[in-house]
Design an enzyme around this catalytic site. Structure first.
Site, PDB file in Angstrom:
ATOM      1  N   CYS A 134       0.836  -1.202   0.000  1.00  0.00           N
ATOM      2  CA  CYS A 134       0.000   0.000   0.000  1.00  0.00           C
ATOM      3  C   CYS A 134       0.877   1.261   0.000  1.00  0.00           C
ATOM      4  O   CYS A 134       1.630   1.494   0.943  1.00  0.00           O
ATOM      5  CB  CYS A 134      -0.915  -0.023   1.228  1.00  0.00           C
ATOM      6  N   THR A 200      -0.391  -1.338  -5.888  1.00  0.00           N
ATOM      7  CA  THR A 200      -0.566  -0.139  -6.722  1.00  0.00           C
ATOM      8  C   THR A 200       0.714   0.704  -6.806  1.00  0.00           C
ATOM      9  O   THR A 200       1.606   0.602  -5.966  1.00  0.00           O
ATOM     10  CB  THR A 200      -1.714   0.715  -6.168  1.00  0.00           C
ATOM     11  N   CYS A 342      -6.906   0.087 -47.220  1.00  0.00           N
ATOM     12  CA  CYS A 342      -6.496   1.445 -46.806  1.00  0.00           C
ATOM     13  C   CYS A 342      -7.625   2.443 -47.074  1.00  0.00           C
ATOM     14  O   CYS A 342      -8.222   2.454 -48.143  1.00  0.00           O
ATOM     15  CB  CYS A 342      -5.234   1.836 -47.582  1.00  0.00           C
ATOM     16  N   CYS A 352       5.089   8.673 -39.729  1.00  0.00           N
ATOM     17  CA  CYS A 352       6.427   8.272 -40.167  1.00  0.00           C
ATOM     18  C   CYS A 352       7.256   9.507 -40.506  1.00  0.00           C
ATOM     19  O   CYS A 352       8.428   9.594 -40.159  1.00  0.00           O
ATOM     20  CB  CYS A 352       6.350   7.330 -41.372  1.00  0.00           C
ATOM     21  N   CYS A 378      12.736   2.376 -44.871  1.00  0.00           N
ATOM     22  CA  CYS A 378      11.973   1.838 -43.736  1.00  0.00           C
ATOM     23  C   CYS A 378      12.888   1.025 -42.819  1.00  0.00           C
ATOM     24  O   CYS A 378      13.565   0.109 -43.260  1.00  0.00           O
ATOM     25  CB  CYS A 378      10.834   0.959 -44.270  1.00  0.00           C
ATOM     26  N   CYS A 384       3.937   2.949 -38.057  1.00  0.00           N
ATOM     27  CA  CYS A 384       2.794   3.143 -38.963  1.00  0.00           C
ATOM     28  C   CYS A 384       1.734   2.068 -38.746  1.00  0.00           C
ATOM     29  O   CYS A 384       0.541   2.349 -38.766  1.00  0.00           O
ATOM     30  CB  CYS A 384       3.271   3.159 -40.411  1.00  0.00           C
ATOM     31  N   CYS A 388      -2.140   3.011 -37.671  1.00  0.00           N
ATOM     32  CA  CYS A 388      -3.150   2.798 -38.715  1.00  0.00           C
ATOM     33  C   CYS A 388      -4.485   2.373 -38.081  1.00  0.00           C
ATOM     34  O   CYS A 388      -4.538   1.407 -37.322  1.00  0.00           O
ATOM     35  CB  CYS A 388      -2.678   1.735 -39.697  1.00  0.00           C
TER      36      CYS A 388
HETATM   37  C1  LIG Z   1      -9.635   1.115  -4.028  1.00  0.00           C
HETATM   38  C2  LIG Z   1      -8.560   0.112  -3.862  1.00  0.00           C
HETATM   39  C3  LIG Z   1      -8.266  -0.391  -2.621  1.00  0.00           C
HETATM   40  C4  LIG Z   1      -7.251  -1.339  -2.458  1.00  0.00           C
HETATM   41  N1  LIG Z   1      -7.010  -1.837  -1.220  1.00  0.00           N
HETATM   42  C5  LIG Z   1      -6.055  -2.791  -1.066  1.00  0.00           C
HETATM   43  C6  LIG Z   1      -5.856  -3.403   0.189  1.00  0.00           C
HETATM   44  O1  LIG Z   1      -6.557  -3.134   1.157  1.00  0.00           O
HETATM   45  N2  LIG Z   1      -4.870  -4.329   0.289  1.00  0.00           N
HETATM   46  C7  LIG Z   1      -4.082  -4.689  -0.766  1.00  0.00           C
HETATM   47  O2  LIG Z   1      -3.209  -5.540  -0.616  1.00  0.00           O
HETATM   48  N3  LIG Z   1      -4.268  -4.128  -1.971  1.00  0.00           N
HETATM   49  C8  LIG Z   1      -5.239  -3.201  -2.144  1.00  0.00           C
HETATM   50  N4  LIG Z   1      -5.448  -2.676  -3.398  1.00  0.00           N
HETATM   51  C9  LIG Z   1      -4.588  -3.092  -4.521  1.00  0.00           C
HETATM   52  C10 LIG Z   1      -5.210  -4.235  -5.318  1.00  0.00           C
HETATM   53  O3  LIG Z   1      -5.353  -5.390  -4.527  1.00  0.00           O
HETATM   54  C11 LIG Z   1      -4.348  -4.592  -6.544  1.00  0.00           C
HETATM   55  O4  LIG Z   1      -3.081  -4.997  -6.113  1.00  0.00           O
HETATM   56  C12 LIG Z   1      -4.191  -3.423  -7.504  1.00  0.00           C
HETATM   57  O5  LIG Z   1      -5.379  -2.678  -7.588  1.00  0.00           O
HETATM   58  C13 LIG Z   1      -3.785  -3.896  -8.913  1.00  0.00           C
HETATM   59  O6  LIG Z   1      -4.770  -4.699  -9.507  1.00  0.00           O
HETATM   60  P1  LIG Z   1      -5.865  -4.134 -10.583  1.00  0.00           P
HETATM   61  O7  LIG Z   1      -5.087  -3.449 -11.675  1.00  0.00           O
HETATM   62  O8  LIG Z   1      -6.621  -5.344 -11.021  1.00  0.00           O
HETATM   63  O9  LIG Z   1      -6.713  -3.149  -9.846  1.00  0.00           O
HETATM   64  C14 LIG Z   1      -6.481  -1.739  -3.570  1.00  0.00           C
HETATM   65  C15 LIG Z   1      -6.785  -1.233  -4.835  1.00  0.00           C
HETATM   66  C16 LIG Z   1      -7.810  -0.320  -4.995  1.00  0.00           C
HETATM   67  C17 LIG Z   1      -8.141   0.188  -6.354  1.00  0.00           C
HETATM   68  S1  SF4 Z   2       7.796   0.868 -40.091  1.00  0.00           S
HETATM   69 FE1  SF4 Z   2       6.417   2.427 -40.870  1.00  0.00          FE
HETATM   70  S2  SF4 Z   2       6.799   4.205 -39.519  1.00  0.00           S
HETATM   71 FE2  SF4 Z   2       8.514   2.806 -39.262  1.00  0.00          FE
HETATM   72  S3  SF4 Z   2      10.051   3.506 -40.736  1.00  0.00           S
HETATM   73 FE3  SF4 Z   2       8.872   1.904 -41.751  1.00  0.00          FE
HETATM   74  S4  SF4 Z   2       7.302   3.014 -42.837  1.00  0.00           S
HETATM   75 FE4  SF4 Z   2       8.114   4.430 -41.327  1.00  0.00          FE
HETATM   76  S1  SF4 Z   3      -2.873   4.828 -41.717  1.00  0.00           S
HETATM   77 FE1  SF4 Z   3      -3.657   2.955 -42.655  1.00  0.00          FE
HETATM   78  S2  SF4 Z   3      -5.605   3.560 -43.521  1.00  0.00           S
HETATM   79 FE2  SF4 Z   3      -4.519   5.433 -43.083  1.00  0.00          FE
HETATM   80  S3  SF4 Z   3      -3.468   5.896 -45.040  1.00  0.00           S
HETATM   81 FE3  SF4 Z   3      -2.047   4.727 -43.801  1.00  0.00          FE
HETATM   82  S4  SF4 Z   3      -2.363   2.626 -44.445  1.00  0.00           S
HETATM   83 FE4  SF4 Z   3      -4.107   3.784 -45.150  1.00  0.00          FE
END
Ligand SMILES: Cc1cc2nc3c(=O)[nH]c(=O)nc-3n(C[C@H](O)[C@H](O)[C@H](O)COP(=O)(O)O)c2cc1C
Ligand code: SF4
Ligand code: SF4
Length: 444
Positions: A134, A200, A342, A352, A378, A384, A388
Site C-alpha cells: 500500500c 498499486t 487502406c 512516419c 523503412c 505506422c 493505422c
Molecule cells: C480502491 C482500492 C483499494 C485497495 N485496497 C487494497 C488493500 O486493502 N490491500 C491490498 O493488498 N491491496 C489493495 N489494493 C490493490 C489491489 O489489490 C491490486 O493490487 C491493484 O489494484 C492492482 O490490480 P488491478 O489493476 O486489477 O486493480 C487496492 C486497490 C484499490 C483500487
Molecule cells: S515501419 Fe512504418 S513508420 Fe517505421 S520507418 Fe517503416 S514506414 Fe516508417
Molecule cells: S494509416 Fe492505414 S488507412 Fe490510413 S493511409 Fe495509412 S495505411 Fe491507409
C-alpha cells in the site's frame, strides 16, 4: 478434459481467478456473491489496525472513450471491525469450503502479527497475504510499501509470520521499487511460500484546474494515490517476468496482479509464470460477472492448444523474453500497406514523416490517397502499423531469409562493434535522412 483447479503453495481453488484484496473483498456478502458468479478465490480486504478513511478516495484517467483506463485510490486498509471480518470469513468458508479465502494482513509489531495470524487461522482462512504494498497513508506509519521498499525489513517480517503461521503465506510486493528482484528474493529468503504482485503504483492522476488540487480531492487537498487498472498491466507483467525468470524466486508460485480484465490478460500472465491471477479494478468497473468471459476464453484457449491444466502452459513465454543484447541484428522487417483496405487517412504518412524515419510517400495524383512505403528507408519500427486505424492494413513483412543470426553480445565478444560514429559497422550509417531545408519545401 480441462481442469482449471489449482494448488497454489498449498492453497487449493477450483480455478485461478481470484479477487485481489480491495473493495470487492470488503465483506462476506461480496465474496459469496463473487464465488457464486464463478471466482475461485478471494483475498480479503486487508485486515489490521483501526483506521479512518477519507472522502473522496478514487481518481481516474479516462483516455478518449475509455473510462478508468487507469485508476487510483487513497483508501486505507479495511475500516470494518476485525471481529466482523473474522466472523464473515468463517461463514464464507462454511458455504464455500473448496474455494480459497485468503486473509490479507498489515500490522506493525511482531506481537500484532502473531495475534492477527492466530485470529485468521481460527476463522478458517486458507492462507495469509502480507500487504507490503500500500503506497499511501499506511506507509507513512511504517507499514505497507514502507516495508515493501526495504528488503531487510521485509525479510524479517516474513520470518516472523512464517514462524507464527500454520497456513501458507503469500508475500504481496510493491512495484514502487527499482529492482523487484531485491524484495522478491528477500521474501523467499524470509521463507515465504509464494509471492503476489503488483500492488498499486504511486501516482497523481490529474490536477483540478480551478482548485489546483490533485484528484481525488479531499477538502481542497490531495495526496499521492495508488495507480492500477489496464494502464499498469505492462509494468506488472515486466515485474512478474523478472521474478519468474529468477532461479531462486521462481521456486515459489507467483500470483499475478495488475490490470487484468479479460481472458487474454489471464493467459498472458500465466504464460509469464503466474499460476493464479488477482483482479481488482476490472471488477470495480464491471462487476463480478466478468469472470464468465474469463473462464470461457481461458477454456477455449486451452482447448485450441491442447492443454489440460494451466500448469501445462505456465511460464511458456519466459524463454522468449531475453535481454536486448541477445536479439538477432540480422532480422529485418519492413511495412507493407494493403491498398484494398487502406482508407487513405494518411495518418501513417504523418507519423512516419514527423515521428519516425520519413519512409512513406504520398501519391502525387490528387485522386489517389493511398500512401506508399519507401522500402529502402523503412527501418521496420512498426509505428505506422500501430497508428493505422484499419486492423491489419499495414503489416510488417519479413525481408531477411533467416539464414543469418548475429547478436550485439556475439559481436561484442568478436570485437566487432562500432567504435566511432563514422564506423561503417554503426547501425544508422547510410540510413536516408532528408536535408534540414527539405522541411521548408512546402513553404516556398
Ligand atoms: C480502491 C482500492 C483499494 C485497495 N485496497 C487494497 C488493500 O486493502 N490491500 C491490498 O493488498 N491491496 C489493495 N489494493 C490493490 C489491489 O489489490 C491490486 O493490487 C491493484 O489494484 C492492482 O490490480 P488491478 O489493476 O486489477 O486493480 C487496492 C486497490 C484499490 C483500487
Ligand atoms: S515501419 Fe512504418 S513508420 Fe517505421 S520507418 Fe517503416 S514506414 Fe516508417
Ligand atoms: S494509416 Fe492505414 S488507412 Fe490510413 S493511409 Fe495509412 S495505411 Fe491507409
Amino acid at each position: 478434459m480441462i481442469d482449471l483447479s489449482i494448488n497454489f503453495a498449498g492453497i487449493k481453488a477450483p480455478n485461478p481467478f481470484w479477487l485481489a484484496s480491495a473493495p470487492p473483498t470488503n465483506s462476506g456478502y461480496q465474496i459469496m456473491k463473487a464465488f457464486e458468479a464463478g471466482w475461485g478465490g478471494a483475498v480479503w480486504k486487508t485486515l489490521g489496525v483501526p483506521v479512518v478513511n477519507v472522502s473522496s478516495r478514487y481518481g481516474s484517467v479516462n483516455y478518449r472513450n475509455t473510462r478508468m483506463m487507469g485508476f487510483n485510490n487513497i483508501e486505507l486498509i479495511t475500516d470494518r471491525p476485525l471481529a466482523d471480518n473474522l466472523r464473515e470469513i468463517e461463514e464464507v468458508k462454511k458455504y464455500f469450503p473448496d474455494h480459497a479465502v485468503i486473509a490479507s494482513l498489515m500490522v506493525e509489531s511482531r506481537k500484532e502479527w502473531e495475534q492477527i495470524i492466530k485470529d485468521v487461522e481460527n476463522a478458517g482462512a486458507d492462507g495469509i497475504e502480507l500487504n507490503f504494498g500500500c503506497p499511501h497513508g499506511m506507509c507513512e506509519r511504517g507499514m505497507g510499501s514502507a516495508v515493501g521498499q526495504e528488503p531487510e525489513v521485509l525479510k524479517t517480517i516474513v520470518g516472523w509470520v512464517k514462524e507464527a503461521s500454520n497456513i501458507p503465506v503469500i508475500t504481496k510486493l510493491s512495484p514502487n521499487i527499482s529492482h523487484i528482484i531485491d524484495t522478491g528474493l528477500a521474501a523467499v529468503l524470509g521463507g515465504t511460500d509464494s509471492i503476489s504482485l503488483i500492488n498499486t503504483i504511486k501516482s497523481i492522476v490529474g490536477i483540478d484546474l480551478d482548485s489546483y488540487a490533485p484528484y481525488p480531492i479531499v477538502d481542497g487537498k490531495g495526496s499521492n494515490g495508488g495507480y492500477c487498472g489496464p494502464a499498469v498491466k505492462p509494468i506488472a507483467m515486466h515485474m512478474l517476468k523478472d521474478l519468474a525468470q529468477h532461479p531462486e524466486i521462481s521456486k515459489v508460485p507467483i500470483s499475478g496482479i495488475g490490470g487484468i480484465e479479460t481472458w487474454r490478460d489471464v493467459v498472458e500472465f500465466i504464460l509469464l509464470g503466474a499460476t493464479s491471477v488477482q483482479v481488482c479494478t476490472a471488477v470495480m468497473h464491471y462487476g463480478f460477472g466478468i469472470v464468465r468471459e474469463m473462464e470461457a476464453g481461458l477454456r477455449q484457449f486451452m482447448e485450441e492448444k491442447n492443454y489440460t491444466t494451466i500448469y501445462d502452459f505456465a511460464g511458456k513465454a519466459l524463454p522468449n523474453v531475453t535481454e536486448w543484447k541477445h536479439l538477432n541484428l540480422k532480422h529485418k522487417v519492413v511495412a507493407e500497406i494493403n491498398s484494398d483496405t487502406c482508407i487513405g487517412c494518411d495518418l501513417c504518412y504523418i507519423s512516419c514523416d514527423d515521428g519516425a524515419h520519413q519512409a512513406i510517400s504520398l501519391p502525387t495524383d490528387p485522386t489517389n490517397r493511398i500512401p506508399t512505403i519507401i522500402e529502402e528507408n523503412c527501418v521496420g519500427c512498426n509505428l505506422c502499423s500501430l497508428v493505422c486505424p484499419v486492423e491489419n492494413c499495414i503489416t510488417m513483412v519479413k525481408k531477411d531469409d533467416g539464414t543469418e543470426h548475429i547478436t550485439w553480445n556475439e559481436r561484442s565478444l568478436n570485437d566487432d562493434v562500432p567504435t566511432t560514429f563514422d564506423d561503417d559497422r554503426a547501425g544508422g550509417k547510410g540510413h536516408f535522412v532528408p536535408k534540414p531545408t527539405d522541411a521548408l519545401k512546402n513553404n516556398n
